[in-house]
Design a protein around this motif. Structure first.
Motif, short mmCIF file in Angstrom:
data_model
loop_
_atom_site.label_atom_id
_atom_site.label_comp_id
_atom_site.label_asym_id
_atom_site.label_seq_id
_atom_site.Cartn_x
_atom_site.Cartn_y
_atom_site.Cartn_z
N ASN A 131 -39.94 -2.99 -9.78
CA ASN A 131 -40.13 -2.90 -8.33
C ASN A 131 -38.80 -2.72 -7.61
O ASN A 131 -38.71 -1.97 -6.63
CB ASN A 131 -40.85 -4.15 -7.81
N LYS A 132 -37.79 -3.40 -8.10
CA LYS A 132 -36.45 -3.26 -7.51
C LYS A 132 -35.90 -1.87 -7.73
O LYS A 132 -35.31 -1.27 -6.82
CB LYS A 132 -35.51 -4.30 -8.12
N ALA A 133 -36.10 -1.34 -8.93
CA ALA A 133 -35.64 0.02 -9.23
C ALA A 133 -36.36 1.04 -8.35
O ALA A 133 -35.75 1.97 -7.81
CB ALA A 133 -35.88 0.34 -10.70
N GLU A 134 -37.67 0.86 -8.19
CA GLU A 134 -38.45 1.78 -7.35
C GLU A 134 -37.98 1.73 -5.90
O GLU A 134 -37.82 2.76 -5.25
CB GLU A 134 -39.93 1.43 -7.43
N LYS A 192 -36.32 4.89 -3.83
CA LYS A 192 -36.93 5.43 -2.62
C LYS A 192 -35.99 5.35 -1.43
O LYS A 192 -35.94 6.27 -0.61
CB LYS A 192 -38.24 4.68 -2.33
N ARG A 193 -35.22 4.27 -1.32
CA ARG A 193 -34.28 4.12 -0.22
C ARG A 193 -33.17 5.15 -0.28
O ARG A 193 -32.60 5.54 0.74
CB ARG A 193 -33.66 2.72 -0.20
N ASN A 194 -32.84 5.57 -1.49
CA ASN A 194 -31.68 6.45 -1.68
C ASN A 194 -32.05 7.87 -2.09
O ASN A 194 -31.19 8.65 -2.49
CB ASN A 194 -30.73 5.83 -2.71
N GLY A 195 -33.31 8.21 -2.01
CA GLY A 195 -33.73 9.57 -2.30
C GLY A 195 -33.55 9.99 -3.75
O GLY A 195 -33.24 11.15 -4.04
N ILE A 196 -33.75 9.06 -4.68
CA ILE A 196 -33.59 9.33 -6.11
C ILE A 196 -34.98 9.46 -6.74
O ILE A 196 -35.86 8.63 -6.52
CB ILE A 196 -32.79 8.20 -6.78
N GLU A 197 -35.18 10.50 -7.51
CA GLU A 197 -36.52 10.84 -7.99
C GLU A 197 -37.05 9.88 -9.06
O GLU A 197 -38.23 9.52 -9.05
CB GLU A 197 -36.52 12.26 -8.55
N LYS A 198 -36.20 9.45 -9.99
CA LYS A 198 -36.69 8.70 -11.15
C LYS A 198 -36.17 7.27 -11.15
O LYS A 198 -35.05 7.01 -10.74
CB LYS A 198 -36.28 9.40 -12.44
N TYR A 199 -36.98 6.37 -11.67
CA TYR A 199 -36.55 4.97 -11.80
C TYR A 199 -37.19 4.38 -13.06
O TYR A 199 -38.28 4.75 -13.48
CB TYR A 199 -36.92 4.17 -10.57
N TYR A 200 -36.46 3.46 -13.67
CA TYR A 200 -36.86 2.88 -14.94
C TYR A 200 -36.63 1.37 -14.94
O TYR A 200 -35.82 0.85 -14.16
CB TYR A 200 -36.05 3.48 -16.09
N SER A 201 -37.32 0.70 -15.87
CA SER A 201 -37.04 -0.71 -16.13
C SER A 201 -36.45 -0.90 -17.52
O SER A 201 -36.20 -2.02 -17.94
CB SER A 201 -38.32 -1.55 -16.00
N ASP A 202 -36.24 0.20 -18.22
CA ASP A 202 -35.67 0.16 -19.57
C ASP A 202 -34.44 1.05 -19.63
O ASP A 202 -34.50 2.25 -19.33
CB ASP A 202 -36.71 0.64 -20.58
N ALA A 203 -33.31 0.48 -20.05
CA ALA A 203 -32.04 1.22 -20.06
C ALA A 203 -32.08 2.39 -21.04
O ALA A 203 -31.57 3.48 -20.75
CB ALA A 203 -30.89 0.29 -20.40
N GLN A 204 -32.69 2.18 -22.20
CA GLN A 204 -32.73 3.25 -23.19
C GLN A 204 -33.53 4.45 -22.69
O GLN A 204 -33.17 5.60 -22.94
CB GLN A 204 -33.36 2.73 -24.49
N CYS A 220 -29.05 -1.96 -10.15
CA CYS A 220 -29.40 -1.62 -8.76
C CYS A 220 -28.99 -2.73 -7.81
O CYS A 220 -29.69 -3.00 -6.82
CB CYS A 220 -30.92 -1.38 -8.64
N GLY A 221 -27.89 -3.38 -8.11
CA GLY A 221 -27.44 -4.50 -7.27
C GLY A 221 -26.55 -4.06 -6.13
O GLY A 221 -26.51 -2.88 -5.75
N GLU A 222 -25.80 -5.01 -5.61
CA GLU A 222 -24.96 -4.77 -4.43
C GLU A 222 -23.84 -3.76 -4.72
O GLU A 222 -23.43 -3.02 -3.84
CB GLU A 222 -24.36 -6.09 -3.94
#
Length: 208
Positions: free
Chosen positions: A73-76, A80-92, A44-46
């Motif tokens: 927190n960064k993923a969330e 939210k900024r980009n209108g994406i429903e799901k976010y995770y902290s684990d790649a798998q 979720c970087g630049e």
């Protein structure tokens, strides 16, 4: 199957974004017979925020459904900024999400091969930012897994479709330019302080 996809500049609603293009989606749609490519972003970087990410929803049959960062927190925040429903902290966990059917990897290069292989082992095409990996051995492994599992892996090589590269290609094809014996291109960024006047060096290094 191992693919290098060369992107192109796209325009929609006066918004320009060059790294991800219809070429990628057409090929993925043909390869895995998806009606819609539902992307999961790892990173979720630049790169996803400014360079490549904004292009994904601009292309037909493409939708971003989940994002992942090691910092939840960064993923969330990104989601939210980009209108994406799901976010995770684990790649798998993102890769195993049943709504995700293709994975875009935009993390530091040291983890590119690992995440690409994880995605392909889950049967999901991987689209990897440059470079594919940090060594020949890792690239070979990604290629081997892609062929073994019959799951495509794409690399975000888009510059050959930028206007100035296309102009050079056209000129070479038309024999407008003299024969080339050697071509060298050095790309670098000069960092200057706020009090320094940038200088452009042309030809001899003593010229400013």
């Amino acid at each position: 199957m191992f693919f290098y996809i060369l992107g192109a500049k796209i325009e929609k609603n006066n918004y320009f974004c060059n790294p991800i293009t219809k070429h990628l989606y057409i090929i993925i749609l043909k390869m895995v017979k998806l009606s819609t490519v539902q992307w999961g972003f790892i990173g979720c970087g630049e790169v996803t925020e400014k360079k490549s990410g904004p292009a994904f929803p601009l292309v037909e049959h493409s939708k971003v459904v989940a994002v992942m960062s090691r910092d939840l927190n960064k993923a969330e925040s990104y989601a939210k900024r980009n209108g994406i429903e799901k976010y995770y902290s684990d790649a798998q966990a993102l890769i195993e999400d049943p709504e995700v059917n293709a994975v875009y990897i935009a993390t530091p290069p040291s983890s590119h091969a690992e995440y690409a292989i994880m995605a392909m082992r889950a049967g999901k095409p991987a689209y990897v930012e440059k470079p594919l990996a940090v060594s020949y051995e890792e690239c070979f492994q990604v290629n081997r897994i892609s062929k073994l599992l019959d799951v495509p892996c794409f690399v975000a090589y888009y510059r050959r479709y930028l206007p100035y590269f296309q102009k050079v290609k056209t000129s070479l094809s038309a024999d407008v330019l003299a024969e080339f014996f050697l071509y060298r291109c050095d790309l670098s960024l000069l960092h200057v302080s706020s009090t320094t006047t940038p200088r452009i060096f042309l030809g001899d290094s003593n010229q400013t």
